[in-house]
Motif scaffolding. Structure first.
Motif, PDB file in Angstrom:
ATOM      1  N   ARG A   1     -51.939  43.795 -20.881  1.00  8.12           N
ATOM      2  CA  ARG A   1     -51.506  45.102 -21.402  1.00  8.12           C
ATOM      3  C   ARG A   1     -51.252  45.055 -22.911  1.00  8.12           C
ATOM      4  O   ARG A   1     -51.598  45.973 -23.640  1.00  8.12           O
TER       5      ARG A   1
ATOM      6  N   GLY B   1     -54.378  43.882 -14.528  1.00  6.64           N
ATOM      7  CA  GLY B   1     -53.240  43.645 -15.416  1.00  6.64           C
ATOM      8  C   GLY B   1     -52.902  42.175 -15.514  1.00  6.64           C
ATOM      9  O   GLY B   1     -51.738  41.782 -15.445  1.00  6.64           O
TER      10      GLY B   1
ATOM     11  N   THR C   1     -54.545  53.830 -22.263  1.00  4.93           N
ATOM     12  CA  THR C   1     -54.984  52.437 -22.142  1.00  4.93           C
ATOM     13  C   THR C   1     -54.033  51.677 -21.222  1.00  4.93           C
ATOM     14  O   THR C   1     -54.474  50.971 -20.315  1.00  4.93           O
ATOM     15  N   SER C   2     -52.731  51.834 -21.433  1.00  4.02           N
ATOM     16  CA  SER C   2     -51.754  51.151 -20.567  1.00  4.02           C
ATOM     17  C   SER C   2     -51.789  51.701 -19.153  1.00  4.02           C
ATOM     18  O   SER C   2     -51.566  50.969 -18.188  1.00  4.02           O
TER      19      SER C   2
ATOM     20  N   THR D   1     -54.662  50.043 -17.421  1.00  5.06           N
ATOM     21  CA  THR D   1     -54.438  48.610 -17.229  1.00  5.06           C
ATOM     22  C   THR D   1     -53.586  48.393 -15.987  1.00  5.06           C
ATOM     23  O   THR D   1     -52.489  48.912 -15.876  1.00  5.06           O
TER      24      THR D   1
ATOM     25  N   VAL E   1     -58.369  43.451 -17.010  1.00 10.95           N
ATOM     26  CA  VAL E   1     -57.725  44.729 -17.330  1.00 10.95           C
ATOM     27  C   VAL E   1     -57.342  45.435 -16.035  1.00 10.95           C
ATOM     28  O   VAL E   1     -56.210  45.908 -15.882  1.00 10.95           O
TER      29      VAL E   1
END
Length: 185
Positions: free
Chosen positions: A54, A41, A86-87, A90, A38
């Protein structure tokens, strides 16, 4: 989905899941920790079908620089509520917070797996072949391209490590595609 601690490795997660018929599909080529995947990425050869890290995270928990705990994401496969933290986390390499728990998407283990190795005279032809597969709707689960230089390095390694490479063979020094296809029938 599965919720795991950040230190759980990809292989240990899949080993724990193997009797369920499900798997975690992001494969960066190493037995990396889910939290590390994570943070950087991660992607890998399965990104052509299943997406990168992602696209395979439903939620996560992290410790922010002020020491507070942040939980973001949802177990719902689709949500448009609020910021997509969350993105944001990441790929942040730990600069925005330390990831402690991750909820990942799972995919069914395919009933059938077929692979192909295709050598081409030049890189353009190899790229055109991938584009043609995509345009024709052929859903490759994995796609990896080695150029002539990479094939040469592979061959040198095989030649100098014959005792440890098993039955690996010297390859033609041409651009080479490695493809894998998954299906239920």
């Amino acid at each position: 989905y599965a919720t795991v601690g950040a230190g759980v490795t990809r292989n240990s997660l899949n080993e724990a899941l193997r009797h369920t018929g499900m798997q975690f599909v992001v494969d960066p080529g190493a037995d990396a920790s889910i939290g590390g995947m994570v943070a950087c990425g991660a992607s890998g050869t399965t990104a052509t079908k299943y997406g990168t890290m992602r696209e395979n995270i439903l939620g996560l928990e992290c410790i922010l620089p002020d020491g507070s705990v942040a939980r973001c994401g949802t177990k719902a496969l689709k949500s448009s509520a609020g910021y997509d933290l969350t993105s944001l986390m990441t790929g942040s390499e730990g600069t925005l917070g330390i990831i402690t728990q991750v909820t990942v998407k799972l995919q069914p283990i395919p009933s059938f797996v077929v692979s192909a190795v295709c050598a081409f005279d030049d890189l353009h032809d190899a790229a055109a072949a991938v584009a043609t597969l995509k345009l024709c709707g052929v859903d490759a689960a994995r796609c990896e391209l080695l150029d002539k230089t990479s094939v040469n390095a592979f061959n040198q390694y095989v030649a100098s490590h014959k005792d440890s490479v098993g039955d690996a063979e010297i390859m033609d020094e041409k651009p080479t595609l490695f493809l894998e296809f998954h299906g239920g029938s």
